[in-house]
Design a protein around this motif. Structure first.
Motif, mmCIF file in Angstrom:
data_model
loop_
_atom_site.group_PDB
_atom_site.id
_atom_site.type_symbol
_atom_site.label_atom_id
_atom_site.label_comp_id
_atom_site.label_asym_id
_atom_site.label_seq_id
_atom_site.Cartn_x
_atom_site.Cartn_y
_atom_site.Cartn_z
ATOM 1 N N ARG A 68 0.829 -1.207 0.000
ATOM 2 C CA ARG A 68 0.000 0.000 0.000
ATOM 3 C C ARG A 68 0.864 1.258 0.000
ATOM 4 N NH1 ARG A 68 -4.372 1.622 4.481
ATOM 5 N NH2 ARG A 68 -2.456 2.310 5.482
ATOM 6 N N ARG A 69 1.972 1.202 0.734
ATOM 7 C CA ARG A 69 2.834 2.393 0.788
ATOM 8 C C ARG A 69 3.572 2.595 -0.541
ATOM 9 N NH1 ARG A 69 3.878 5.460 5.179
ATOM 10 N NH2 ARG A 69 5.774 6.727 5.175
ATOM 11 N N GLY A 70 3.977 1.489 -1.172
ATOM 12 C CA GLY A 70 4.764 1.598 -2.407
ATOM 13 C C GLY A 70 3.914 1.771 -3.662
ATOM 14 N N GLU A 71 2.621 1.433 -3.562
ATOM 15 C CA GLU A 71 1.676 1.582 -4.686
ATOM 16 C C GLU A 71 2.232 1.140 -6.034
ATOM 17 O OE1 GLU A 71 -1.199 5.184 -4.538
ATOM 18 O OE2 GLU A 71 0.713 5.806 -3.678
ATOM 19 N N SER A 72 2.803 -0.056 -6.065
ATOM 20 C CA SER A 72 3.370 -0.509 -7.326
ATOM 21 C C SER A 72 3.527 -2.023 -7.331
ATOM 22 C CB SER A 72 4.735 0.168 -7.497
ATOM 23 O OG SER A 72 5.193 -0.051 -8.794
ATOM 24 N N LEU A 235 0.960 -8.121 -1.677
ATOM 25 C CA LEU A 235 1.599 -6.824 -1.955
ATOM 26 C C LEU A 235 0.958 -6.170 -3.194
ATOM 27 C CD1 LEU A 235 5.426 -6.199 -1.946
ATOM 28 C CD2 LEU A 235 4.022 -5.279 -3.758
ATOM 29 N N THR A 236 0.793 -6.946 -4.251
ATOM 30 C CA THR A 236 0.233 -6.380 -5.482
ATOM 31 C C THR A 236 -1.220 -5.952 -5.265
ATOM 32 O OG1 THR A 236 1.674 -7.827 -6.755
ATOM 33 C CG2 THR A 236 -0.145 -6.825 -7.944
ATOM 34 N N TYR A 237 -2.013 -6.818 -4.630
ATOM 35 C CA TYR A 237 -3.408 -6.428 -4.359
ATOM 36 C C TYR A 237 -3.447 -5.195 -3.446
ATOM 37 C CZ TYR A 237 -5.973 -10.334 -6.561
ATOM 38 O OH TYR A 237 -6.549 -11.200 -7.460
ATOM 39 N N ALA A 238 -2.554 -5.160 -2.448
ATOM 40 C CA ALA A 238 -2.557 -4.025 -1.512
ATOM 41 C C ALA A 238 -2.192 -2.725 -2.227
ATOM 42 C CB ALA A 238 -1.582 -4.278 -0.365
ATOM 43 N N SER A 239 -1.453 -2.833 -3.345
ATOM 44 C CA SER A 239 -1.089 -1.612 -4.063
ATOM 45 C C SER A 239 -2.317 -1.001 -4.753
ATOM 46 C CB SER A 239 0.021 -1.901 -5.081
ATOM 47 O OG SER A 239 -0.485 -2.626 -6.183
ATOM 48 N N LYS A 243 -6.187 4.307 0.767
ATOM 49 C CA LYS A 243 -5.421 4.618 1.974
ATOM 50 C C LYS A 243 -6.234 4.525 3.264
ATOM 51 C CE LYS A 243 -1.330 5.557 0.287
ATOM 52 N NZ LYS A 243 -0.264 4.561 0.481
ATOM 53 N N GLU A 244 -7.573 4.550 3.145
ATOM 54 C CA GLU A 244 -8.311 4.561 4.418
ATOM 55 C C GLU A 244 -8.599 3.168 4.989
ATOM 56 O OE1 GLU A 244 -11.123 5.813 1.074
ATOM 57 O OE2 GLU A 244 -9.123 6.280 1.756
ATOM 58 N N GLU A 245 -8.165 2.118 4.300
ATOM 59 C CA GLU A 245 -8.422 0.775 4.836
ATOM 60 C C GLU A 245 -7.551 0.496 6.061
ATOM 61 O OE1 GLU A 245 -10.868 -0.736 3.901
ATOM 62 O OE2 GLU A 245 -11.280 0.105 1.929
ATOM 63 N N THR A 418 -1.231 2.943 11.070
ATOM 64 C CA THR A 418 -2.373 3.619 11.702
ATOM 65 C C THR A 418 -3.026 4.624 10.752
ATOM 66 O OG1 THR A 418 -0.922 5.342 12.549
ATOM 67 C CG2 THR A 418 -1.327 3.478 14.015
ATOM 68 N N ASN A 419 -2.726 4.547 9.478
ATOM 69 C CA ASN A 419 -3.223 5.527 8.497
ATOM 70 C C ASN A 419 -2.940 6.950 8.965
ATOM 71 O OD1 ASN A 419 -4.134 3.221 7.340
ATOM 72 N ND2 ASN A 419 -6.301 3.697 7.446
ATOM 73 N N SER A 420 -1.686 7.212 9.256
ATOM 74 C CA SER A 420 -1.203 8.511 9.754
ATOM 75 C C SER A 420 -1.960 8.953 11.001
ATOM 76 C CB SER A 420 -1.322 9.598 8.684
ATOM 77 O OG SER A 420 -0.708 9.172 7.505
ATOM 78 N N GLY A 421 -2.215 8.009 11.865
ATOM 79 C CA GLY A 421 -2.850 8.333 13.140
ATOM 80 C C GLY A 421 -4.364 8.455 13.070
ATOM 81 N N LYS A 422 -4.929 8.279 11.877
ATOM 82 C CA LYS A 422 -6.386 8.447 11.776
ATOM 83 C C LYS A 422 -7.140 7.275 12.407
ATOM 84 C CE LYS A 422 -6.281 11.067 7.510
ATOM 85 N NZ LYS A 422 -5.157 10.450 6.805
ATOM 86 N N LEU A 423 -6.516 6.100 12.411
ATOM 87 C CA LEU A 423 -7.181 4.948 13.030
ATOM 88 C C LEU A 423 -6.880 4.952 14.521
ATOM 89 C CD1 LEU A 423 -6.284 2.043 10.586
ATOM 90 C CD2 LEU A 423 -8.498 3.155 10.836
#
Ligand code: PFF
Length: 455
Positions: A68-72, A235-239, A243-245, A418-423
Protein backbone atom coordinates in the motif's frame (compact mmCIF):
# COMPACT_ATOMS: atom_id res chain seq x y z
CA UNK A 1 6.55 6.33 -12.67
CA UNK A 2 3.61 4.71 -14.44
CA UNK A 3 2.12 5.98 -17.66
CA UNK A 4 -1.52 5.65 -16.62
CA UNK A 5 -3.23 6.37 -13.28
CA UNK A 6 -3.30 3.09 -11.37
CA UNK A 7 -6.54 1.33 -10.82
CA UNK A 8 -7.86 0.74 -7.30
CA UNK A 9 -10.43 -1.63 -5.87
CA UNK A 10 -13.89 -0.09 -5.97
CA UNK A 11 -15.15 -1.10 -2.54
CA UNK A 12 -13.92 -2.51 0.74
CA UNK A 13 -16.01 -5.65 0.31
CA UNK A 14 -14.61 -6.17 -3.19
CA UNK A 15 -11.06 -5.77 -1.93
CA UNK A 16 -11.58 -8.19 0.96
CA UNK A 17 -13.24 -10.78 -1.25
CA UNK A 18 -10.47 -10.51 -3.85
CA UNK A 19 -7.82 -11.05 -1.17
CA UNK A 20 -9.83 -13.84 0.42
CA UNK A 21 -10.24 -15.29 -3.08
CA UNK A 22 -6.47 -15.32 -3.45
CA UNK A 23 -6.04 -17.13 -0.14
CA UNK A 24 -8.88 -19.59 -0.51
CA UNK A 25 -7.88 -22.07 -3.16
CA UNK A 26 -6.60 -25.54 -3.87
CA UNK A 27 -4.53 -25.07 -0.71
CA UNK A 28 -7.70 -25.20 1.38
CA UNK A 29 -9.68 -27.85 -0.45
CA UNK A 30 -6.99 -30.05 -1.93
CA UNK A 31 -3.96 -29.57 0.32
CA UNK A 32 -5.29 -28.82 3.82
CA UNK A 33 -7.44 -31.97 4.30
CA UNK A 34 -4.64 -34.33 3.30
CA UNK A 35 -2.01 -32.44 5.27
CA UNK A 36 -4.33 -32.68 8.25
CA UNK A 37 -4.90 -36.36 7.47
CA UNK A 38 -1.16 -37.00 7.42
CA UNK A 39 -0.30 -34.93 10.48
CA UNK A 40 -2.73 -36.02 13.14
CA UNK A 41 -6.01 -34.17 12.52
CA UNK A 42 -6.83 -31.68 15.27
CA UNK A 43 -3.21 -31.55 16.45
CA UNK A 44 -2.32 -30.15 13.04
CA UNK A 45 -5.13 -27.59 13.17
CA UNK A 46 -3.81 -26.38 16.49
CA UNK A 47 -0.25 -25.98 15.20
CA UNK A 48 -1.59 -24.30 12.11
CA UNK A 49 -3.47 -21.69 14.13
CA UNK A 50 -0.37 -20.95 16.24
CA UNK A 51 1.76 -20.50 13.09
CA UNK A 52 -0.93 -18.30 11.66
CA UNK A 53 -1.06 -15.84 14.54
CA UNK A 54 2.62 -15.74 15.46
CA UNK A 55 4.30 -15.87 12.04
CA UNK A 56 1.84 -15.43 9.20
CA UNK A 57 -0.26 -12.53 10.43
CA UNK A 58 2.84 -10.34 10.93
CA UNK A 59 4.14 -11.31 7.47
CA UNK A 60 0.78 -10.53 5.91
CA UNK A 61 0.67 -7.15 7.66
CA UNK A 62 4.21 -6.41 6.39
CA UNK A 63 3.36 -7.38 2.83
CA UNK A 64 0.12 -5.40 2.88
CA UNK A 65 1.82 -2.36 4.38
CA UNK A 66 4.70 -2.39 1.88
CA UNK A 67 2.30 -2.79 -1.08
CA UNK A 68 0.00 0.00 0.00
CA UNK A 69 2.83 2.39 0.79
CA UNK A 70 4.76 1.60 -2.41
CA UNK A 71 1.68 1.58 -4.69
CA UNK A 72 3.37 -0.51 -7.33
CA UNK A 73 4.32 -4.00 -8.48
CA UNK A 74 6.74 -5.84 -6.16
CA UNK A 75 9.85 -4.80 -8.10
CA UNK A 76 9.39 -1.05 -8.15
CA UNK A 77 7.55 -1.05 -4.83
CA UNK A 78 10.81 -1.82 -3.05
CA UNK A 79 12.60 0.62 -5.29
CA UNK A 80 10.29 3.42 -4.22
CA UNK A 81 10.55 2.63 -0.54
CA UNK A 82 14.31 2.03 -0.59
CA UNK A 83 15.55 3.85 -3.71
CA UNK A 84 18.62 2.47 -5.40
CA UNK A 85 18.97 -0.47 -3.00
CA UNK A 86 19.16 -4.17 -3.77
CA UNK A 87 15.79 -4.74 -2.15
CA UNK A 88 14.02 -4.55 -5.48
CA UNK A 89 15.54 -7.92 -6.35
CA UNK A 90 13.46 -9.35 -3.54
CA UNK A 91 10.49 -7.96 -5.42
CA UNK A 92 11.74 -9.61 -8.56
CA UNK A 93 12.09 -12.90 -6.69
CA UNK A 94 8.45 -12.55 -5.67
CA UNK A 95 7.38 -12.09 -9.29
CA UNK A 96 9.38 -15.17 -10.25
CA UNK A 97 7.87 -17.19 -7.39
CA UNK A 98 4.37 -16.20 -8.49
CA UNK A 99 5.09 -17.30 -12.06
CA UNK A 100 6.45 -20.64 -10.82
CA UNK A 101 3.49 -21.24 -8.51
CA UNK A 102 1.04 -20.38 -11.25
CA UNK A 103 2.80 -22.84 -13.56
CA UNK A 104 2.19 -25.90 -11.39
CA UNK A 105 -1.03 -24.55 -9.88
CA UNK A 106 -2.66 -24.43 -13.31
CA UNK A 107 -1.93 -28.15 -13.78
CA UNK A 108 -4.05 -29.02 -10.74
CA UNK A 109 -6.53 -26.34 -11.84
CA UNK A 110 -6.73 -28.25 -15.14
CA UNK A 111 -7.46 -31.49 -13.30
CA UNK A 112 -10.37 -29.81 -11.55
CA UNK A 113 -11.76 -28.64 -14.92
CA UNK A 114 -11.57 -32.25 -16.15
CA UNK A 115 -13.20 -33.69 -13.00
CA UNK A 116 -15.97 -31.10 -13.17
CA UNK A 117 -16.61 -32.03 -16.80
CA UNK A 118 -16.57 -35.73 -15.88
CA UNK A 119 -18.98 -35.31 -13.01
CA UNK A 120 -21.39 -33.41 -15.28
CA UNK A 121 -21.48 -36.29 -17.77
CA UNK A 122 -21.41 -38.89 -15.00
CA UNK A 123 -18.16 -40.29 -16.34
CA UNK A 124 -16.83 -41.45 -12.98
CA UNK A 125 -18.52 -44.78 -13.55
CA UNK A 126 -16.05 -45.41 -16.40
CA UNK A 127 -13.48 -46.01 -13.76
CA UNK A 128 -15.20 -49.28 -12.85
CA UNK A 129 -14.33 -48.79 -9.26
CA UNK A 130 -10.63 -48.18 -9.82
CA UNK A 131 -10.37 -44.46 -9.29
CA UNK A 132 -6.65 -44.52 -8.71
CA UNK A 133 -6.09 -46.16 -12.06
CA UNK A 134 -8.36 -43.76 -13.90
CA UNK A 135 -6.67 -40.74 -12.25
CA UNK A 136 -3.23 -42.18 -13.02
CA UNK A 137 -4.15 -42.86 -16.64
CA UNK A 138 -5.46 -39.33 -17.05
CA UNK A 139 -2.52 -37.42 -15.57
CA UNK A 140 0.07 -39.53 -17.38
CA UNK A 141 -1.55 -39.00 -20.78
CA UNK A 142 0.72 -36.69 -22.80
CA UNK A 143 -2.04 -34.46 -24.24
CA UNK A 144 -5.22 -34.47 -22.22
CA UNK A 145 -3.99 -32.87 -18.99
CA UNK A 146 -2.02 -30.39 -21.06
CA UNK A 147 -5.15 -29.21 -22.82
CA UNK A 148 -6.98 -28.84 -19.48
CA UNK A 149 -4.01 -26.93 -18.04
CA UNK A 150 -4.19 -24.46 -20.90
CA UNK A 151 -7.98 -24.15 -20.60
CA UNK A 152 -7.54 -23.27 -16.94
CA UNK A 153 -4.79 -20.76 -17.68
CA UNK A 154 -6.89 -19.25 -20.48
CA UNK A 155 -9.84 -18.86 -18.11
CA UNK A 156 -7.60 -17.06 -15.64
CA UNK A 157 -6.20 -14.77 -18.35
CA UNK A 158 -9.70 -14.00 -19.62
CA UNK A 159 -10.58 -12.52 -16.21
CA UNK A 160 -7.32 -10.64 -15.69
CA UNK A 161 -7.58 -8.94 -19.07
CA UNK A 162 -10.52 -6.89 -17.74
CA UNK A 163 -8.37 -5.24 -15.11
CA UNK A 164 -8.65 -4.76 -11.37
CA UNK A 165 -12.25 -3.61 -10.93
CA UNK A 166 -14.03 -5.17 -13.85
CA UNK A 167 -12.00 -8.37 -13.89
CA UNK A 168 -10.51 -9.31 -10.54
CA UNK A 169 -12.89 -7.55 -8.16
CA UNK A 170 -16.12 -8.33 -9.95
CA UNK A 171 -15.32 -11.99 -10.59
CA UNK A 172 -13.93 -12.59 -7.09
CA UNK A 173 -17.14 -11.25 -5.56
CA UNK A 174 -19.34 -13.53 -7.63
CA UNK A 175 -17.12 -16.58 -7.40
CA UNK A 176 -16.38 -16.46 -3.68
CA UNK A 177 -20.07 -16.00 -2.86
CA UNK A 178 -20.97 -19.00 -5.04
CA UNK A 179 -18.13 -20.98 -3.52
CA UNK A 180 -19.46 -20.46 0.00
CA UNK A 181 -23.01 -21.41 -0.86
CA UNK A 182 -21.85 -24.55 -2.66
CA UNK A 183 -19.42 -25.74 -0.03
CA UNK A 184 -22.05 -25.35 2.70
CA UNK A 185 -24.37 -27.58 0.65
CA UNK A 186 -21.65 -30.22 0.31
CA UNK A 187 -20.92 -30.01 4.05
CA UNK A 188 -24.59 -30.64 4.85
CA UNK A 189 -24.60 -33.69 2.55
CA UNK A 190 -21.38 -34.97 4.07
CA UNK A 191 -22.44 -34.49 7.70
CA UNK A 192 -25.79 -36.20 7.24
CA UNK A 193 -24.25 -39.48 6.05
CA UNK A 194 -24.26 -42.37 8.53
CA UNK A 195 -21.09 -42.58 10.60
CA UNK A 196 -20.00 -39.06 9.60
CA UNK A 197 -19.52 -37.99 13.22
CA UNK A 198 -16.42 -40.17 13.53
CA UNK A 199 -14.82 -37.95 10.89
CA UNK A 200 -15.82 -34.82 12.79
CA UNK A 201 -14.30 -36.27 15.94
CA UNK A 202 -11.09 -36.95 14.07
CA UNK A 203 -10.96 -33.31 13.03
CA UNK A 204 -11.67 -31.74 16.40
CA UNK A 205 -10.25 -34.01 19.10
CA UNK A 206 -6.50 -33.40 19.16
CA UNK A 207 -4.03 -36.22 19.57
CA UNK A 208 -1.03 -34.43 21.05
CA UNK A 209 1.20 -37.43 20.59
CA UNK A 210 1.16 -36.58 16.88
CA UNK A 211 2.74 -33.13 17.35
CA UNK A 212 6.36 -33.45 16.24
CA UNK A 213 9.00 -31.24 14.60
CA UNK A 214 7.55 -32.31 11.27
CA UNK A 215 4.11 -31.06 12.21
CA UNK A 216 5.59 -27.59 12.80
CA UNK A 217 7.19 -27.40 9.37
CA UNK A 218 4.21 -28.86 7.62
CA UNK A 219 1.93 -26.39 9.40
CA UNK A 220 4.13 -23.41 8.52
CA UNK A 221 4.42 -24.38 4.84
CA UNK A 222 0.70 -24.94 4.66
CA UNK A 223 -0.05 -21.61 6.34
CA UNK A 224 2.21 -19.66 3.94
CA UNK A 225 0.79 -21.39 0.92
CA UNK A 226 -2.79 -21.09 2.07
CA UNK A 227 -2.58 -17.40 2.95
CA UNK A 228 -0.76 -16.58 -0.31
CA UNK A 229 1.96 -14.70 1.56
CA UNK A 230 5.61 -14.23 0.73
CA UNK A 231 5.36 -14.10 -3.05
CA UNK A 232 3.94 -10.69 -3.83
CA UNK A 233 0.24 -11.38 -4.33
CA UNK A 234 -0.90 -9.59 -1.18
CA UNK A 235 1.60 -6.82 -1.95
CA UNK A 236 0.23 -6.38 -5.48
CA UNK A 237 -3.41 -6.43 -4.36
CA UNK A 238 -2.56 -4.03 -1.51
CA UNK A 239 -1.09 -1.61 -4.06
CA UNK A 240 -4.66 -1.23 -5.41
CA UNK A 241 -6.10 -0.56 -1.94
CA UNK A 242 -7.25 2.86 -0.83
CA UNK A 243 -5.42 4.62 1.97
CA UNK A 244 -8.31 4.56 4.42
CA UNK A 245 -8.42 0.78 4.84
CA UNK A 246 -7.37 -0.74 8.14
CA UNK A 247 -4.35 -2.97 7.47
CA UNK A 248 -4.59 -5.03 10.65
CA UNK A 249 -8.33 -5.55 10.44
CA UNK A 250 -8.14 -6.58 6.76
CA UNK A 251 -5.26 -8.99 7.36
CA UNK A 252 -6.94 -10.55 10.39
CA UNK A 253 -10.20 -10.86 8.54
CA UNK A 254 -8.58 -12.59 5.55
CA UNK A 255 -6.63 -15.00 7.76
CA UNK A 256 -9.76 -15.85 9.71
CA UNK A 257 -11.83 -16.31 6.57
CA UNK A 258 -9.19 -18.54 4.99
CA UNK A 259 -8.84 -20.73 8.09
CA UNK A 260 -12.60 -21.08 8.48
CA UNK A 261 -12.82 -22.10 4.89
CA UNK A 262 -10.10 -24.74 5.28
CA UNK A 263 -12.01 -26.22 8.21
CA UNK A 264 -15.29 -26.09 6.29
CA UNK A 265 -13.61 -27.83 3.32
CA UNK A 266 -12.31 -30.44 5.77
CA UNK A 267 -15.90 -30.92 6.98
CA UNK A 268 -17.03 -31.44 3.40
CA UNK A 269 -14.45 -34.16 2.83
CA UNK A 270 -13.30 -36.02 5.96
CA UNK A 271 -16.74 -37.04 7.37
CA UNK A 272 -17.79 -38.31 3.91
CA UNK A 273 -14.64 -40.43 3.66
CA UNK A 274 -15.26 -41.81 7.17
CA UNK A 275 -18.88 -42.56 6.42
CA UNK A 276 -18.24 -44.51 3.24
CA UNK A 277 -15.43 -46.46 4.94
CA UNK A 278 -17.82 -47.23 7.80
CA UNK A 279 -20.48 -48.49 5.40
CA UNK A 280 -17.95 -50.67 3.59
CA UNK A 281 -16.53 -51.95 6.86
CA UNK A 282 -13.00 -50.75 6.13
CA UNK A 283 -10.60 -48.33 7.87
CA UNK A 284 -10.99 -44.73 6.64
CA UNK A 285 -7.95 -43.46 4.78
CA UNK A 286 -7.79 -39.69 5.10
CA UNK A 287 -4.04 -39.56 4.66
CA UNK A 288 -4.26 -40.59 1.03
CA UNK A 289 -2.13 -37.58 0.07
CA UNK A 290 -2.75 -35.48 -3.01
CA UNK A 291 -5.02 -38.21 -4.35
CA UNK A 292 -7.59 -37.62 -1.59
CA UNK A 293 -9.62 -35.22 -3.71
CA UNK A 294 -9.16 -36.88 -7.10
CA UNK A 295 -9.13 -40.56 -6.12
CA UNK A 296 -10.83 -41.09 -2.77
CA UNK A 297 -13.61 -38.56 -3.25
CA UNK A 298 -14.92 -39.75 -6.64
CA UNK A 299 -15.23 -43.17 -4.99
CA UNK A 300 -17.09 -41.61 -2.08
CA UNK A 301 -19.42 -39.65 -4.39
CA UNK A 302 -20.22 -42.73 -6.45
CA UNK A 303 -21.44 -44.53 -3.36
CA UNK A 304 -23.50 -41.89 -1.65
CA UNK A 305 -27.10 -40.89 -2.25
CA UNK A 306 -27.23 -37.74 -4.40
CA UNK A 307 -23.54 -38.31 -5.04
CA UNK A 308 -23.68 -36.99 -8.61
CA UNK A 309 -25.03 -33.65 -7.53
CA UNK A 310 -22.51 -33.50 -4.70
CA UNK A 311 -19.70 -34.30 -7.15
CA UNK A 312 -20.71 -31.55 -9.58
CA UNK A 313 -21.00 -29.04 -6.75
CA UNK A 314 -17.74 -30.10 -5.18
CA UNK A 315 -15.64 -29.90 -8.34
CA UNK A 316 -17.28 -26.62 -9.28
CA UNK A 317 -16.25 -25.30 -5.86
CA UNK A 318 -12.72 -26.59 -6.40
CA UNK A 319 -12.51 -24.84 -9.76
CA UNK A 320 -13.90 -21.53 -8.46
CA UNK A 321 -11.45 -21.57 -5.58
CA UNK A 322 -8.55 -22.37 -7.91
CA UNK A 323 -9.43 -19.61 -10.39
CA UNK A 324 -9.68 -16.84 -7.77
CA UNK A 325 -6.21 -17.81 -6.51
CA UNK A 326 -4.72 -18.15 -9.97
CA UNK A 327 -5.87 -14.64 -10.93
CA UNK A 328 -3.98 -13.19 -7.98
CA UNK A 329 -0.82 -15.02 -9.06
CA UNK A 330 -1.18 -13.92 -12.65
CA UNK A 331 -1.82 -10.33 -11.60
CA UNK A 332 1.60 -10.17 -9.90
CA UNK A 333 3.32 -11.09 -13.16
CA UNK A 334 1.00 -8.97 -15.30
CA UNK A 335 1.43 -5.86 -13.12
CA UNK A 336 5.19 -6.32 -13.38
CA UNK A 337 5.09 -6.62 -17.18
CA UNK A 338 2.75 -3.63 -17.55
CA UNK A 339 4.75 -1.33 -15.30
CA UNK A 340 8.32 -2.44 -15.86
CA UNK A 341 8.23 -3.54 -19.49
CA UNK A 342 5.64 -0.93 -20.52
CA UNK A 343 3.26 -3.30 -22.25
CA UNK A 344 -0.53 -3.09 -22.47
CA UNK A 345 -2.59 -5.29 -20.15
CA UNK A 346 -3.60 -7.49 -23.07
CA UNK A 347 -0.03 -8.09 -24.17
CA UNK A 348 1.07 -8.68 -20.60
CA UNK A 349 -1.62 -11.34 -20.14
CA UNK A 350 -0.64 -12.99 -23.41
CA UNK A 351 3.03 -13.05 -22.42
CA UNK A 352 2.22 -14.49 -19.00
CA UNK A 353 0.00 -17.11 -20.63
CA UNK A 354 2.85 -18.20 -22.89
CA UNK A 355 5.52 -18.30 -20.14
CA UNK A 356 3.39 -20.11 -17.55
CA UNK A 357 1.82 -22.26 -20.26
CA UNK A 358 5.25 -23.55 -21.29
CA UNK A 359 6.49 -24.15 -17.73
CA UNK A 360 3.07 -25.58 -16.83
CA UNK A 361 3.26 -27.94 -19.81
CA UNK A 362 6.56 -29.32 -18.51
CA UNK A 363 5.03 -29.73 -15.04
CA UNK A 364 2.06 -31.54 -16.52
CA UNK A 365 4.27 -33.79 -18.65
CA UNK A 366 6.26 -34.71 -15.57
CA UNK A 367 3.39 -37.05 -14.63
CA UNK A 368 3.72 -38.81 -18.00
CA UNK A 369 6.41 -38.77 -20.68
CA UNK A 370 8.82 -36.70 -18.56
CA UNK A 371 8.34 -38.78 -15.41
CA UNK A 372 11.95 -39.97 -15.55
CA UNK A 373 13.38 -36.43 -15.64
CA UNK A 374 14.35 -35.37 -12.12
CA UNK A 375 15.77 -32.19 -10.62
CA UNK A 376 17.35 -32.79 -7.21
CA UNK A 377 15.51 -36.09 -7.11
CA UNK A 378 12.11 -34.47 -7.70
CA UNK A 379 9.82 -34.52 -10.70
CA UNK A 380 9.39 -31.10 -12.31
CA UNK A 381 5.96 -30.64 -10.73
CA UNK A 382 7.24 -31.54 -7.26
CA UNK A 383 10.33 -29.42 -7.80
CA UNK A 384 8.31 -26.26 -8.48
CA UNK A 385 5.91 -27.06 -5.65
CA UNK A 386 8.82 -27.66 -3.27
CA UNK A 387 11.01 -24.68 -4.09
CA UNK A 388 8.11 -22.25 -4.01
CA UNK A 389 6.18 -23.39 -0.91
CA UNK A 390 9.12 -24.52 1.19
CA UNK A 391 11.86 -22.13 0.11
CA UNK A 392 10.80 -19.08 -1.88
CA UNK A 393 7.65 -18.23 0.09
CA UNK A 394 9.16 -18.55 3.59
CA UNK A 395 12.30 -16.65 2.50
CA UNK A 396 10.10 -14.05 0.80
CA UNK A 397 8.00 -13.77 3.99
CA UNK A 398 11.10 -13.47 6.14
CA UNK A 399 12.56 -10.70 3.96
CA UNK A 400 9.25 -8.84 3.80
CA UNK A 401 9.10 -8.82 7.59
CA UNK A 402 12.76 -7.76 7.82
CA UNK A 403 12.14 -4.94 5.36
CA UNK A 404 9.06 -3.70 7.20
CA UNK A 405 10.65 -4.09 10.62
CA UNK A 406 14.20 -2.89 9.95
CA UNK A 407 14.42 -0.96 6.67
CA UNK A 408 11.28 1.15 7.00
CA UNK A 409 11.78 3.34 9.99
CA UNK A 410 9.58 2.66 13.01
CA UNK A 411 7.83 6.01 12.56
CA UNK A 412 7.01 5.15 8.94
CA UNK A 413 5.79 1.68 9.87
CA UNK A 414 3.48 3.08 12.54
CA UNK A 415 2.38 5.91 10.26
CA UNK A 416 1.26 3.49 7.55
CA UNK A 417 -0.14 1.01 10.04
CA UNK A 418 -2.37 3.62 11.70
CA UNK A 419 -3.22 5.53 8.50
CA UNK A 420 -1.20 8.51 9.75
CA UNK A 421 -2.85 8.33 13.14
CA UNK A 422 -6.39 8.45 11.78
CA UNK A 423 -7.18 4.95 13.03
CA UNK A 424 -7.64 4.67 16.74
CA UNK A 425 -5.52 1.58 17.27
CA UNK A 426 -4.35 1.31 20.90
CA UNK A 427 -0.61 1.93 21.03
CA UNK A 428 0.16 -1.40 22.67
CA UNK A 429 -1.44 -3.23 19.75
CA UNK A 430 0.58 -1.28 17.19
CA UNK A 431 3.78 -1.88 19.12
CA UNK A 432 3.08 -5.57 19.68
CA UNK A 433 2.57 -5.98 15.97
CA UNK A 434 5.67 -3.99 15.21
CA UNK A 435 7.79 -6.31 17.35
CA UNK A 436 6.10 -9.40 15.97
CA UNK A 437 7.11 -8.13 12.53
CA UNK A 438 10.59 -7.02 13.53
CA UNK A 439 11.66 -9.91 15.73
CA UNK A 440 9.28 -12.78 16.31
CA UNK A 441 8.31 -13.58 12.71
CA UNK A 442 11.82 -13.42 11.19
CA UNK A 443 13.41 -15.42 14.01
CA UNK A 444 10.56 -17.96 14.05
CA UNK A 445 10.71 -18.51 10.30
CA UNK A 446 14.48 -18.77 10.37
CA UNK A 447 14.44 -21.37 13.14
CA UNK A 448 11.86 -23.53 11.42
CA UNK A 449 13.71 -23.15 8.17
CA UNK A 450 17.07 -24.18 9.65
CA UNK A 451 15.41 -27.04 11.42
CA UNK A 452 14.01 -28.33 8.12
CA UNK A 453 17.27 -28.34 6.26
CA UNK A 454 19.84 -29.07 8.92
CA UNK A 455 18.14 -31.59 11.16
N1 PFF B 1 -3.45 -19.56 -1.36
C1 PFF B 1 -3.71 -20.36 -2.52
C2 PFF B 1 -4.37 -21.64 -2.10
O1 PFF B 1 -4.55 -21.87 -0.91
O2 PFF B 1 -4.68 -22.43 -2.96
C3 PFF B 1 -2.47 -20.64 -3.33
C4 PFF B 1 -1.64 -19.44 -3.59
C5 PFF B 1 -2.21 -18.35 -4.24
C6 PFF B 1 -0.35 -19.40 -3.16
C7 PFF B 1 -1.47 -17.20 -4.43
C8 PFF B 1 0.41 -18.29 -3.36
C9 PFF B 1 -0.16 -17.19 -3.98
F1 PFF B 1 0.55 -16.14 -4.18
Amino acid sequence: MTHKPRETFGSRMGMLLAMAGSSIGLGNIWRFPYMMGKNGGAAFILMYVIMLVVLCLPVMVSEYLIGRRGESNPFSCFDRLAPGSKWRWIGFLAVLASAFILSFYCVVGGWSVKYLADSCILAFSDAQGDYALSFGTFISNPWKPLVYTLIFLGLTGAIIVFGVRKGIERMSKVMITMLFIIIVMVVIRSLTLPGAMEGVKYMFVPDFSKIAADTCIAAMGQAFFSLSIGCGTILTYASYVKKEENILASSAWISFFDTMFAIIAGLAIIPAVYSIAYMNGVEPDVSAGPGLVFITLPGVFSQMPLGNVAAILFFLALLLAAVTSAISLMEVVVAFIIEEMRRSRKKAVALCFVICGVVGAFCSLSFGPLAGFKLFGLSLFDFFDYITSNIMMPIGGLLLAVFAGWRLRRANFLDEFTNSGKLRIPRWISLTLYYLVKLVAPIGILLIFLNTFFS
